[in-house]
Design an enzyme around this catalytic site. Sequence first.
Site, PDB file in Angstrom:
ATOM      1  N   ILE A 162      49.253 -21.648  -1.932  1.00 59.94           N
ATOM      2  CA  ILE A 162      49.773 -20.496  -2.694  1.00 59.94           C
ATOM      3  C   ILE A 162      49.119 -20.522  -4.067  1.00 59.94           C
ATOM      4  O   ILE A 162      49.267 -21.498  -4.805  1.00 59.94           O
ATOM      5  CB  ILE A 162      51.303 -20.562  -2.902  1.00 59.94           C
ATOM      6  CG1 ILE A 162      52.044 -20.871  -1.603  1.00 59.94           C
ATOM      7  CG2 ILE A 162      51.824 -19.269  -3.514  1.00 59.94           C
ATOM      8  CD1 ILE A 162      53.468 -21.334  -1.840  1.00 59.94           C
ATOM      9  N   HIS A 163      48.403 -19.467  -4.412  1.00 55.05           N
ATOM     10  CA  HIS A 163      47.828 -19.437  -5.753  1.00 55.05           C
ATOM     11  C   HIS A 163      47.610 -18.031  -6.301  1.00 55.05           C
ATOM     12  O   HIS A 163      47.457 -17.853  -7.495  1.00 55.05           O
ATOM     13  CB  HIS A 163      46.473 -20.163  -5.765  1.00 55.05           C
ATOM     14  CG  HIS A 163      45.346 -19.314  -5.242  1.00 55.05           C
ATOM     15  ND1 HIS A 163      45.108 -19.166  -3.897  1.00 55.05           N
ATOM     16  CD2 HIS A 163      44.425 -18.551  -5.886  1.00 55.05           C
ATOM     17  CE1 HIS A 163      44.067 -18.358  -3.736  1.00 55.05           C
ATOM     18  NE2 HIS A 163      43.635 -17.966  -4.915  1.00 55.05           N
ATOM     19  N   ARG A 164      47.618 -17.028  -5.439  1.00 48.95           N
ATOM     20  CA  ARG A 164      47.189 -15.697  -5.866  1.00 48.95           C
ATOM     21  C   ARG A 164      48.171 -15.093  -6.867  1.00 48.95           C
ATOM     22  O   ARG A 164      49.392 -15.156  -6.686  1.00 48.95           O
ATOM     23  CB  ARG A 164      47.033 -14.791  -4.644  1.00 48.95           C
ATOM     24  CG  ARG A 164      46.304 -13.486  -4.935  1.00 48.95           C
ATOM     25  CD  ARG A 164      45.948 -12.771  -3.655  1.00 48.95           C
ATOM     26  NE  ARG A 164      44.939 -13.483  -2.890  1.00 48.95           N
ATOM     27  CZ  ARG A 164      43.624 -13.345  -3.079  1.00 48.95           C
ATOM     28  NH1 ARG A 164      43.172 -12.518  -3.988  1.00 48.95           N
ATOM     29  NH2 ARG A 164      42.774 -14.023  -2.338  1.00 48.95           N
ATOM     30  N   ALA A 165      47.623 -14.481  -7.908  1.00 45.36           N
ATOM     31  CA  ALA A 165      48.447 -13.964  -9.005  1.00 45.36           C
ATOM     32  C   ALA A 165      49.483 -12.953  -8.533  1.00 45.36           C
ATOM     33  O   ALA A 165      50.597 -12.899  -9.075  1.00 45.36           O
ATOM     34  CB  ALA A 165      47.552 -13.347 -10.078  1.00 45.36           C
TER      35      ALA A 165
ATOM     36  N   ASP B  81      47.757 -17.499   0.883  1.00 46.68           N
ATOM     37  CA  ASP B  81      47.420 -16.206   0.281  1.00 46.68           C
ATOM     38  C   ASP B  81      45.967 -16.193  -0.178  1.00 46.68           C
ATOM     39  O   ASP B  81      45.536 -15.299  -0.893  1.00 46.68           O
ATOM     40  CB  ASP B  81      48.385 -15.846  -0.863  1.00 46.68           C
ATOM     41  CG  ASP B  81      48.386 -16.853  -2.005  1.00 46.68           C
ATOM     42  OD1 ASP B  81      47.542 -17.773  -2.014  1.00 46.68           O
ATOM     43  OD2 ASP B  81      49.244 -16.726  -2.911  1.00 46.68           O
TER      44      ASP B  81
END
Length: 356
Positions: free
Chosen positions: A200-203, A276
Site C-alpha cells: 500500500i503506498h499510492r497517494a 495499489d
Amino acid sequence: MKICTIIGARPQFIKAAVVSRAISEVEGLTEVLIHTGQHFDANMSDVFFTELDIPVPDYNLKIGGGTHGENTGRMIESIEKVLIDEKPDHVLVYGDTDSTLAGALAAAKLHIPIAHVEAGLRSFNRKMPEEINRVLTDHAASLLFAPTETAVENLVNEGIAADKISQVGDVMFDATLYYGEKTRRPQLSDIRDEFIMCTIHRAENTNDQQKLRAIISALNEISETTQIVLPLHPRTAGIIKAMGDVKLGDSIKVIDPVGFLEMHWLLQNCLMVMTDSGGVQKEAFFHKKPCVTLRDETEWVELVHSGVNRLAAPGRVDIPDVVAGMAKLKISPALNLYGDGNAGKKIVKIIKDKVI
C-alpha cells in the site's frame, strides 16, 4: 552515441537495470546515469543498485521529500545543468514519476530527443499525478516504447504519429526472467507457508483516511484466516501512526521495504497479491499469482480483461469478498501479455538505429 538515462524511483531502477545492461553490450553506445534522488531511503534506493548490478550513477541530484511541484521544479533545474554539460544524443526516461516528467521537460527545452519507456499507459484519471506525468512525457517524446497493444492504441488515439511508436513488450518482464533464479527469502523466521503479499503506498489511498481505514479493516479481516505479509512504505507507515486510532492485526506481518530479489521471493511464494501499485500488479502476473488491485482503475487493463486481476475500490466494494473470489484462481503458464522478454534489447536497437 551518448544516452543520458534519468531515474529516481524504485521501479525505474529495475527497468534501467534491463536497458542499461543492453546498452553496455552494444559497441559505440555510452550511458550517463542521472539519479534524481526521488527515493532517498536506502531500503528504497541504494539496495537496488547493489542487487541489480546497476552502475553507480554518474550524478546523484539528491532531490526528494518535497511536494510534486517543488521536486519537479528542482529536478528540471538540476537535470538541465547536467544535460548542457554532457550534450547527449538522447535522453531516456521511464514510467510516470516526477523524475520522468522533469527529465522530459529539461530535454525538450534543450531540443534533445526523448525516449520514453513504458509509454501509452492510461488510467484516464487526471487527478493522479502519475497520469499527468505520463501524458505530458508521451507528447514530448520522439521515441515511445509501448509495452502492450492497448498502450499503442492509446497513443494513436491521442494523435501521436505512428512512426514514433514501437511496441516492444515490458522491460519488467525481462527483469523477472533474468533475476528469477536469484531471488532470496527475506531474513524473517515467521513467514508462514501460506500467505498473501500486500503493498500500500499510492497517494489516492494513503491521503484519504476513509479509504485507508477501509483497506486496514479489510486486511485485518482477511488476516484472521490467512497471514498477510506487508512490506510497508515509510510514508504509509507514518500516516497510519499519525491516525492513532487504527491498528494492523497481529496476523499481518509488517516488514520494512525489501529489495528486488526479496520482493520477488515473496511474489514467487505467496498465495496471491493485494496491491495499489501498478508495477506489482504485473509482477504478480509474471509469477502467475492472482491479484486484487485496491483502486478504482488500473493502467494495466489487459490484466483485468484476462481475469487475473480484479479491482477492489476501498470503501466502495467488499474487499475480503473480492479476495476470497480470487484466492483459488489458477493462471495458465501459457498466458502471455507482455512480450518475449527481450524488450530491453529492442529498445536499445531502435534508439541506435533512429539516431545513427
